[in-house]
Design a protein around this motif. Structure first.
Motif, PDB file in Angstrom:
ATOM      1  N   ARG A 208     -20.316  -3.847  29.505  1.00  0.00           N
ATOM      2  CA  ARG A 208     -19.183  -4.739  29.236  1.00  0.00           C
ATOM      3  C   ARG A 208     -19.254  -5.913  30.203  1.00  0.00           C
ATOM      4  N   CYS A 209     -18.940  -7.099  29.686  1.00  0.00           N
ATOM      5  CA  CYS A 209     -18.913  -8.274  30.541  1.00  0.00           C
ATOM      6  C   CYS A 209     -17.885  -9.269  30.024  1.00  0.00           C
ATOM      7  N   THR A 210     -17.491 -10.180  30.894  1.00  0.00           N
ATOM      8  CA  THR A 210     -16.648 -11.300  30.479  1.00  0.00           C
ATOM      9  C   THR A 210     -17.390 -12.581  30.823  1.00  0.00           C
ATOM     10  N   ALA A 211     -17.076 -13.639  30.063  1.00  0.00           N
ATOM     11  CA  ALA A 211     -17.703 -14.939  30.296  1.00  0.00           C
ATOM     12  C   ALA A 211     -16.762 -16.022  29.783  1.00  0.00           C
TER      13      ALA A 211
ATOM     14  N   ILE B 217     -24.315 -15.930  24.747  1.00  0.00           N
ATOM     15  CA  ILE B 217     -24.322 -14.471  24.920  1.00  0.00           C
ATOM     16  C   ILE B 217     -24.620 -13.779  23.594  1.00  0.00           C
ATOM     17  N   ARG B 218     -24.005 -14.251  22.516  1.00  0.00           N
ATOM     18  CA  ARG B 218     -24.273 -13.639  21.198  1.00  0.00           C
ATOM     19  C   ARG B 218     -25.756 -13.767  20.829  1.00  0.00           C
ATOM     20  N   ARG B 219     -26.365 -14.915  21.115  1.00  0.00           N
ATOM     21  CA  ARG B 219     -27.799 -15.104  20.817  1.00  0.00           C
ATOM     22  C   ARG B 219     -28.663 -14.146  21.649  1.00  0.00           C
ATOM     23  N   GLU B 220     -28.328 -14.013  22.932  1.00  0.00           N
ATOM     24  CA  GLU B 220     -29.095 -13.101  23.798  1.00  0.00           C
ATOM     25  C   GLU B 220     -28.951 -11.644  23.344  1.00  0.00           C
TER      26      GLU B 220
ATOM     27  N   ALA C  94     -29.259  -5.680  20.726  1.00  0.00           N
ATOM     28  CA  ALA C  94     -28.071  -4.961  21.193  1.00  0.00           C
ATOM     29  C   ALA C  94     -27.080  -4.846  20.039  1.00  0.00           C
ATOM     30  N   THR C  95     -26.286  -3.782  20.050  1.00  0.00           N
ATOM     31  CA  THR C  95     -25.239  -3.585  19.049  1.00  0.00           C
ATOM     32  C   THR C  95     -23.916  -4.026  19.652  1.00  0.00           C
ATOM     33  N   LEU C  96     -23.295  -4.996  19.039  1.00  0.00           N
ATOM     34  CA  LEU C  96     -22.014  -5.510  19.523  1.00  0.00           C
ATOM     35  C   LEU C  96     -20.922  -4.526  19.115  1.00  0.00           C
ATOM     36  N   LEU C  97     -20.223  -3.973  20.091  1.00  0.00           N
ATOM     37  CA  LEU C  97     -19.192  -2.967  19.826  1.00  0.00           C
ATOM     38  C   LEU C  97     -17.797  -3.589  19.746  1.00  0.00           C
TER      39      LEU C  97
ATOM     40  N   GLY D 117      -9.326 -13.536  25.530  1.00  0.00           N
ATOM     41  CA  GLY D 117      -8.156 -13.663  26.389  1.00  0.00           C
ATOM     42  C   GLY D 117      -8.376 -14.880  27.271  1.00  0.00           C
ATOM     43  N   ASP D 118      -8.203 -14.712  28.582  1.00  0.00           N
ATOM     44  CA  ASP D 118      -8.517 -15.806  29.511  1.00  0.00           C
ATOM     45  C   ASP D 118     -10.007 -16.142  29.438  1.00  0.00           C
ATOM     46  N   ALA D 119     -10.785 -15.142  29.108  1.00  0.00           N
ATOM     47  CA  ALA D 119     -12.232 -15.312  28.925  1.00  0.00           C
ATOM     48  C   ALA D 119     -12.619 -14.458  27.719  1.00  0.00           C
ATOM     49  N   VAL D 120     -13.885 -14.492  27.345  1.00  0.00           N
ATOM     50  CA  VAL D 120     -14.359 -13.652  26.237  1.00  0.00           C
ATOM     51  C   VAL D 120     -14.919 -12.365  26.834  1.00  0.00           C
ATOM     52  N   MET D 121     -14.455 -11.226  26.303  1.00  0.00           N
ATOM     53  CA  MET D 121     -14.949  -9.932  26.777  1.00  0.00           C
ATOM     54  C   MET D 121     -15.856  -9.344  25.690  1.00  0.00           C
ATOM     55  N   PHE D 122     -17.053  -8.930  26.100  1.00  0.00           N
ATOM     56  CA  PHE D 122     -18.022  -8.316  25.195  1.00  0.00           C
ATOM     57  C   PHE D 122     -18.248  -6.869  25.606  1.00  0.00           C
ATOM     58  N   ALA D 123     -18.333  -5.976  24.625  1.00  0.00           N
ATOM     59  CA  ALA D 123     -18.804  -4.608  24.853  1.00  0.00           C
ATOM     60  C   ALA D 123     -19.974  -4.419  23.893  1.00  0.00           C
ATOM     61  N   PHE D 124     -21.095  -3.916  24.397  1.00  0.00           N
ATOM     62  CA  PHE D 124     -22.273  -3.760  23.553  1.00  0.00           C
ATOM     63  C   PHE D 124     -23.121  -2.608  24.061  1.00  0.00           C
ATOM     64  N   SER D 125     -23.987  -2.118  23.171  1.00  0.00           N
ATOM     65  CA  SER D 125     -24.917  -1.054  23.574  1.00  0.00           C
ATOM     66  C   SER D 125     -26.328  -1.470  23.208  1.00  0.00           C
TER      67      SER D 125
END
Length: 198
Positions: A133-136, A144-147, A153-156, A161-169
């Motif tokens: 999990r990360c925020t950016a 980040i989506r391109r990487e 990676a599977t985007l979960l 919010g104040d930033a974009v939070m990603f969870a992926f596996s």
């Protein structure tokens, strides 16, 4: 790399009038394995032994079922280990043919039964996954989506919010390289979250 099996496979050997009916199949835990063994006992009430070995992490087992100690379950387990399998149950139903095989003969019979069944089995690599999990900042969402796509990676989850939070596996082995790429491309503005921070 560990492997499991895609489906169950049976193989039968006849050694000095004794029938050895081997089956190898994917199996996750000991309770499920014991249910399979109980069903085999019901299906083969005249069988002398129903020996089995399960290789499933902390739930592994090796059962001789009345054969001399160490002549059935352990050799079967060794075959599974030697082939780098995980989450696999091996069972051998033995109908005694009246001729004793001796300890060495039994070890060979049970080992060969399982090995012959595995020769016909289709194996599937087990790929261990990491969840990160990360925020950016919003400006880095596209990068980040391109990487993530490039790393397979599977985007979960994505939340804004104040930033974009990603969870992926992704595959455990690929995680360090992806983290390094995102840190570099994000110029230190990608923040990694622990599970308790998500």
């Amino acid at each position: 790399m560990p492997y499991t099996l895609t489906a169950s496979v049976q193989h039968e050997l006849l050694i000095k009038k004794s029938r050895f009916i081997a089956c190898v199949q994917p199996m996750l835990d000991r309770a499920s394995a014991q249910a399979v063994v109980a069903a085999l006992r019901a299906e083969h009430p005249q069988a002398a032994h129903v020996c089995w070995a399960l290789l499933a992490g902390g739930q592994s087992a090796a059962v001789d079922d009345g054969e001399p100690s160490g002549t059935a379950g352990r050799p079967m387990l060794d075959v599974l280990r030697h082939q780098d399998l995980e989450g696999v149950l091996a069972t051998v139903v033995r109908y005694f043919g009246g001729i004793k095989l001796g300890a060495g003969g039994l070890v060979r019979a049970y080992t060969d039964s399982v090995a012959q069944a595995l020769l016909q089995a289709e194996k599937l690599a087990i790929i261990r996954k990491s969840t990160l999990r990360c925020t950016a900042p919003y400006a880095q969402e596209g990068m980040i989506r391109r990487e993530l796509d490039a790393a397979c990676a599977t985007l979960l989850e994505v939340s804004h919010g104040d930033a974009v939070m990603f969870a992926f596996s992704l595959a455990e082995t690929a995680a360090p390289a992806l983290v390094a790429r995102l840190n570099e491309a994000g110029h230190g503005r990608v923040t990694w979250l622990r599970d308790d921070e998500a």
